[in-house]
Motif scaffolding. Sequence first.
Motif, PDB file in Angstrom:
ATOM      1  N   GLU A 216       0.859  -1.183   0.000  1.00  0.00           N
ATOM      2  CA  GLU A 216       0.000   0.000   0.000  1.00  0.00           C
ATOM      3  C   GLU A 216       0.894   1.232   0.000  1.00  0.00           C
ATOM      4  O   GLU A 216       1.732   1.396   0.886  1.00  0.00           O
ATOM      5  N   ASN A 217       0.712   2.088  -0.998  1.00  0.00           N
ATOM      6  CA  ASN A 217       1.497   3.310  -1.125  1.00  0.00           C
ATOM      7  C   ASN A 217       0.540   4.482  -1.242  1.00  0.00           C
ATOM      8  O   ASN A 217      -0.339   4.482  -2.112  1.00  0.00           O
ATOM      9  N   LEU A 226      -5.708  12.938  -1.609  1.00  0.00           N
ATOM     10  CA  LEU A 226      -5.034  11.682  -1.314  1.00  0.00           C
ATOM     11  C   LEU A 226      -4.951  10.826  -2.571  1.00  0.00           C
ATOM     12  O   LEU A 226      -5.938  10.646  -3.283  1.00  0.00           O
ATOM     13  N   GLU A 227      -3.776  10.289  -2.834  1.00  0.00           N
ATOM     14  CA  GLU A 227      -3.561   9.365  -3.949  1.00  0.00           C
ATOM     15  C   GLU A 227      -3.013   8.075  -3.355  1.00  0.00           C
ATOM     16  O   GLU A 227      -2.038   8.096  -2.604  1.00  0.00           O
ATOM     17  N   LYS A 228      -3.639   6.956  -3.687  1.00  0.00           N
ATOM     18  CA  LYS A 228      -3.249   5.694  -3.052  1.00  0.00           C
ATOM     19  C   LYS A 228      -3.409   4.525  -4.018  1.00  0.00           C
ATOM     20  O   LYS A 228      -4.364   4.467  -4.777  1.00  0.00           O
ATOM     21  N   GLU A 229      -2.453   3.595  -3.948  1.00  0.00           N
ATOM     22  CA  GLU A 229      -2.579   2.336  -4.687  1.00  0.00           C
ATOM     23  C   GLU A 229      -2.288   1.179  -3.748  1.00  0.00           C
ATOM     24  O   GLU A 229      -1.374   1.240  -2.912  1.00  0.00           O
ATOM     25  N   THR A 230      -3.073   0.122  -3.878  1.00  0.00           N
ATOM     26  CA  THR A 230      -2.839  -1.097  -3.111  1.00  0.00           C
ATOM     27  C   THR A 230      -2.672  -2.270  -4.062  1.00  0.00           C
ATOM     28  O   THR A 230      -3.280  -2.309  -5.131  1.00  0.00           O
ATOM     29  N   GLN A 255      -5.493  -1.808  -6.990  1.00  0.00           N
ATOM     30  CA  GLN A 255      -6.548  -0.809  -6.865  1.00  0.00           C
ATOM     31  C   GLN A 255      -5.919   0.569  -6.649  1.00  0.00           C
ATOM     32  O   GLN A 255      -5.033   0.719  -5.792  1.00  0.00           O
ATOM     33  N   TYR A 256      -6.398   1.531  -7.417  1.00  0.00           N
ATOM     34  CA  TYR A 256      -5.883   2.904  -7.347  1.00  0.00           C
ATOM     35  C   TYR A 256      -7.040   3.863  -7.111  1.00  0.00           C
ATOM     36  O   TYR A 256      -8.123   3.703  -7.700  1.00  0.00           O
ATOM     37  N   HIS A 274     -10.921   6.245  -9.750  1.00  0.00           N
ATOM     38  CA  HIS A 274     -10.782   4.890  -9.211  1.00  0.00           C
ATOM     39  C   HIS A 274     -10.431   3.947 -10.355  1.00  0.00           C
ATOM     40  O   HIS A 274     -11.115   3.922 -11.365  1.00  0.00           O
ATOM     41  N   LYS A 275      -9.352   3.186 -10.174  1.00  0.00           N
ATOM     42  CA  LYS A 275      -8.923   2.241 -11.207  1.00  0.00           C
ATOM     43  C   LYS A 275      -8.666   0.889 -10.568  1.00  0.00           C
ATOM     44  O   LYS A 275      -8.293   0.792  -9.397  1.00  0.00           O
ATOM     45  N   ASN A 276      -8.864  -0.151 -11.365  1.00  0.00           N
ATOM     46  CA  ASN A 276      -8.668  -1.508 -10.878  1.00  0.00           C
ATOM     47  C   ASN A 276      -8.038  -2.356 -11.975  1.00  0.00           C
ATOM     48  O   ASN A 276      -8.380  -2.211 -13.142  1.00  0.00           O
ATOM     49  N   LYS A 277      -7.102  -3.217 -11.591  1.00  0.00           N
ATOM     50  CA  LYS A 277      -6.450  -4.085 -12.572  1.00  0.00           C
ATOM     51  C   LYS A 277      -6.167  -5.426 -11.908  1.00  0.00           C
ATOM     52  O   LYS A 277      -5.692  -5.482 -10.772  1.00  0.00           O
ATOM     53  N   LYS A 278      -6.455  -6.522 -12.619  1.00  0.00           N
ATOM     54  CA  LYS A 278      -6.193  -7.853 -12.107  1.00  0.00           C
ATOM     55  C   LYS A 278      -5.239  -8.589 -13.044  1.00  0.00           C
ATOM     56  O   LYS A 278      -5.350  -8.487 -14.262  1.00  0.00           O
ATOM     57  N   GLU A 279      -4.316  -9.327 -12.453  1.00  0.00           N
ATOM     58  CA  GLU A 279      -3.336 -10.090 -13.224  1.00  0.00           C
ATOM     59  C   GLU A 279      -3.106 -11.437 -12.552  1.00  0.00           C
ATOM     60  O   GLU A 279      -3.416 -11.627 -11.373  1.00  0.00           O
TER      61      GLU A 279
END
Length: 305
Positions: A216-217, A226-230, A255-256, A274-279
């Motif tokens: 988590e950053n 606030l800007e955050k990505e997990t 998740q961003y 809000h952004k989401n990416k799965k790999e």
Amino acid sequence: MKNCILTIGTLLFLISCGKSEKPIEPEKIQDTIAITPKESEIKEVETPIYNYEKDSDFSKELDLVLLSKVATNLKINYEDIETDKTSSIVYNDDTAFFTITYVAKKWKEGIENWEENDGDYLERIYVFVNKSNGRIIDKVLDDESCVYENEALKVEKTEIFKKLIKLNENIAGIALSTLYYVSAHDVGYDETKFSILALDGNKIIKLVYAYPIQIENSDSLDGDVLEKETRNSTISISDSATNGFFDLKISKNFQYEKGKMTDFENEDIAKIIHKNKKESQVLKFNGKIYPFNSEDRLRFLINSN
């Protein structure tokens, strides 16, 4: 924003590289593995190893009597061991495994400037021992978890997963999880790293070392944005095998979010983006380790301006 993210990354890098101890280098593991524990010594294990959506089943064991014997054999003062950051697990009928955190160097008294006081230097070792007498079979220093108590980088207890990992029909591994974090007024960073160790005769084998299962950053921009990505991962044992070891299946969820803070204390935000990416990823045993790209971390913040 990019500068801030790089600052956190640089801080972690410098903290890691600033120690005099030599880092663990999985690439230097011996070329062949000949672990041959008896079939009866391998505990049953479910296919999933770790699922970020569920509470992990960690070992609650800590054999204090055996730990005292181990400390003597390691030539460590028992009083210097931080038992709240130490744990153990039974590996087989004859062998136990410990993660031990202890004070390796005590900070000298009399420093007037508190900013110069890094505190005690704490080391963390992984050790396999004989259950009956605490005799050391093998030990390894986890350099990444060795820190001064007052450093910006904080290291939580290395947790031992309760169930052993069945890597093939005859070989069992021990799974570990360690949380690292940095916290400041306007930025935050935490990362949970995953490792698998096993015992090859009388040598510790690091099959997976410090794989980032959770990150988590976060960063506060212009005071109220606030800007955050997990990044969250799930790890499972695959039915397929490579070089005699089951493949490890990794599912990654990124998740961003970016938005204006409405409640700083509880980090409530009015979302703007809000952004989401799965790999998915498969780690395959190459004859020595399960290799992975340590630079493969986040997906959105690294490209943010």
